[in-house]
Motif scaffolding. Structure first.
Motif, PDB file in Angstrom:
ATOM      1  N   TYR A  35       0.829  -1.209   0.000  1.00  0.00           N
ATOM      2  CA  TYR A  35       0.000   0.000   0.000  1.00  0.00           C
ATOM      3  C   TYR A  35       0.866   1.263   0.000  1.00  0.00           C
ATOM      4  CZ  TYR A  35      -3.259  -3.638   1.314  1.00  0.00           C
ATOM      5  OH  TYR A  35      -3.976  -4.807   1.356  1.00  0.00           O
ATOM      6  N   GLN A  36       1.965   1.221  -0.726  1.00  0.00           N
ATOM      7  CA  GLN A  36       2.919   2.331  -0.717  1.00  0.00           C
ATOM      8  C   GLN A  36       2.280   3.650  -1.165  1.00  0.00           C
ATOM      9  OE1 GLN A  36       6.648   1.562  -2.667  1.00  0.00           O
ATOM     10  NE2 GLN A  36       7.287   3.687  -2.567  1.00  0.00           N
ATOM     11  N   GLN A  37       1.530   3.637  -2.247  1.00  0.00           N
ATOM     12  CA  GLN A  37       0.932   4.879  -2.745  1.00  0.00           C
ATOM     13  C   GLN A  37      -0.052   5.473  -1.736  1.00  0.00           C
ATOM     14  OE1 GLN A  37       3.484   5.299  -5.079  1.00  0.00           O
ATOM     15  NE2 GLN A  37       1.932   6.816  -5.489  1.00  0.00           N
ATOM     16  N   GLN A  38      -0.871   4.622  -1.123  1.00  0.00           N
ATOM     17  CA  GLN A  38      -1.830   5.113  -0.135  1.00  0.00           C
ATOM     18  C   GLN A  38      -1.113   5.693   1.086  1.00  0.00           C
ATOM     19  OE1 GLN A  38      -1.921   2.139  -1.713  1.00  0.00           O
ATOM     20  NE2 GLN A  38      -4.026   1.478  -2.107  1.00  0.00           N
ATOM     21  N   ILE A  39      -0.046   5.024   1.505  1.00  0.00           N
ATOM     22  CA  ILE A  39       0.712   5.489   2.667  1.00  0.00           C
ATOM     23  C   ILE A  39       1.398   6.815   2.362  1.00  0.00           C
ATOM     24  CG2 ILE A  39       2.737   4.996   4.121  1.00  0.00           C
ATOM     25  CD1 ILE A  39       1.860   1.982   3.896  1.00  0.00           C
ATOM     26  N   LEU A  40       2.031   6.910   1.203  1.00  0.00           N
ATOM     27  CA  LEU A  40       2.700   8.151   0.830  1.00  0.00           C
ATOM     28  C   LEU A  40       1.713   9.303   0.693  1.00  0.00           C
ATOM     29  CD1 LEU A  40       5.396   6.920  -1.715  1.00  0.00           C
ATOM     30  CD2 LEU A  40       5.765   7.874   0.568  1.00  0.00           C
ATOM     31  N   SER A  41       0.583   9.031   0.068  1.00  0.00           N
ATOM     32  CA  SER A  41      -0.436  10.066  -0.107  1.00  0.00           C
ATOM     33  C   SER A  41      -0.945  10.580   1.244  1.00  0.00           C
ATOM     34  CB  SER A  41      -1.593   9.503  -0.937  1.00  0.00           C
ATOM     35  OG  SER A  41      -2.658  10.427  -0.991  1.00  0.00           O
ATOM     36  N   ALA A  42      -1.310   9.646   2.118  1.00  0.00           N
ATOM     37  CA  ALA A  42      -1.840  10.050   3.435  1.00  0.00           C
ATOM     38  C   ALA A  42      -0.775  10.719   4.287  1.00  0.00           C
ATOM     39  CB  ALA A  42      -2.408   8.830   4.163  1.00  0.00           C
ATOM     40  N   SER A  43       0.442  10.209   4.261  1.00  0.00           N
ATOM     41  CA  SER A  43       1.484  10.796   5.106  1.00  0.00           C
ATOM     42  C   SER A  43       1.866  12.187   4.613  1.00  0.00           C
ATOM     43  CB  SER A  43       2.696   9.884   5.253  1.00  0.00           C
ATOM     44  OG  SER A  43       3.187   9.481   4.033  1.00  0.00           O
ATOM     45  N   ARG A  45      -0.282  14.208   2.973  1.00  0.00           N
ATOM     46  CA  ARG A  45      -1.467  15.030   3.246  1.00  0.00           C
ATOM     47  C   ARG A  45      -1.523  15.472   4.704  1.00  0.00           C
ATOM     48  NH1 ARG A  45      -7.744  13.188   2.081  1.00  0.00           N
ATOM     49  NH2 ARG A  45      -8.682  15.137   2.744  1.00  0.00           N
ATOM     50  N   TYR A  46      -1.177  14.570   5.623  1.00  0.00           N
ATOM     51  CA  TYR A  46      -1.303  14.881   7.052  1.00  0.00           C
ATOM     52  C   TYR A  46       0.041  15.135   7.734  1.00  0.00           C
ATOM     53  CZ  TYR A  46      -6.007  13.248   6.112  1.00  0.00           C
ATOM     54  OH  TYR A  46      -7.255  13.086   5.581  1.00  0.00           O
ATOM     55  N   GLN A  47       1.117  15.203   6.941  1.00  0.00           N
ATOM     56  CA  GLN A  47       2.448  15.514   7.473  1.00  0.00           C
ATOM     57  C   GLN A  47       2.890  14.532   8.561  1.00  0.00           C
ATOM     58  OE1 GLN A  47       4.380  18.282   6.116  1.00  0.00           O
ATOM     59  NE2 GLN A  47       2.820  17.732   4.624  1.00  0.00           N
ATOM     60  N   VAL A  48       2.788  13.248   8.254  1.00  0.00           N
ATOM     61  CA  VAL A  48       3.180  12.186   9.176  1.00  0.00           C
ATOM     62  C   VAL A  48       4.297  11.361   8.514  1.00  0.00           C
ATOM     63  CG1 VAL A  48       2.396  10.078  10.364  1.00  0.00           C
ATOM     64  CG2 VAL A  48       0.895  12.073  10.243  1.00  0.00           C
ATOM     65  N   ASP A  49       5.274  10.963   9.283  1.00  0.00           N
ATOM     66  CA  ASP A  49       6.377  10.148   8.796  1.00  0.00           C
ATOM     67  C   ASP A  49       5.826   8.846   8.202  1.00  0.00           C
ATOM     68  OD1 ASP A  49       8.629   8.538   8.444  1.00  0.00           O
ATOM     69  OD2 ASP A  49       9.216   8.577  10.552  1.00  0.00           O
TER      70      ASP A  49
END
Length: 187
Positions: A35-43, A45-49
């Motif tokens: 789920y790399q794309q989803q993780i990168l997108s969300a992180s 968007r919300y400024q999370v590592d």
């Protein structure tokens, strides 16, 4: 086989194992990114590592989107249904369908938003954030206020809940591994 040949054989096997365990390919096999794309997108968007998101997902569900805990937490990031409703309201998310907690993209969005919320509450301190993700911010704030735990990495053993203590240690371990293995790939 003679004694010296046995010793040489054992030494050779140990060297091969050591070599294999120190290759990037083996480390990436042991610590995959799903789920790399989803993780990168969300992180982003919300400024999370993103390494923290990966570590949470690995600890919570082992990358299984249909995982349900004994307590009723659902999906990749093991979000409780009541918490999910609150997150949707606070974050303005618009889930599709009733089974949105099982949807990897939505679950990662909710879990990552919640990590961002916790980071703001605990001034970016990852140890407190991880503890609060597991035990809840009310418990962590209570431990800190009553000085039952200092909130520092060096004092994880003082966390009053054994489950949370082990959870924090596990997530930090995975975080460190993912960060070491995928430093450039997730930036």
């Amino acid at each position: 086989m003679t004694r010296s040949r046995s010793a040489i054989f054992v030494l050779a096997v140990l060297l091969v194992v050591f070599f294999l365990l120190n290759t990037p390919l083996v480390w990436k096999w042991m610590y995959p990114i799903k789920y790399q794309q989803q993780i990168l997108s969300a992180s982003q968007r919300y400024q999370v590592d993103p390494h923290l998101v990966l570590a949470i997902i690995r600890s919570e569900s082992g990358f299984q989107p249909d995982r349900v805990s004994k307590k009723g937490a659902i999906g990749l990031m093991q979000v409780m249904p009541d918490t999910a409703e609150w997150i949707i309201e606070q974050a303005g998310l618009k889930p599709k369908g009733e089974d949105y907690l099982y949807d990897p993209d939505m679950n990662i969005q909710m879990g990552t938003w919640y990590l961002s919320f916790l980071e703001k509450r605990y001034e970016g301190d990852p140890v407190k954030v991880i503890a609060a993700y597991n035990a809840g911010p009310g418990k962590v704030s209570s431990w800190l206020a009553k000085e039952q735990w200092s909130g520092r990495r060096e004092t994880i053993e003082d966390i009053p809940f054994g489950e949370t203590r082990l959870y924090v240690q596990r997530v930090l371990y995975y975080h460190d591994r993912y960060q070491k293995i995928y430093t450039e790939q997730l930036e």
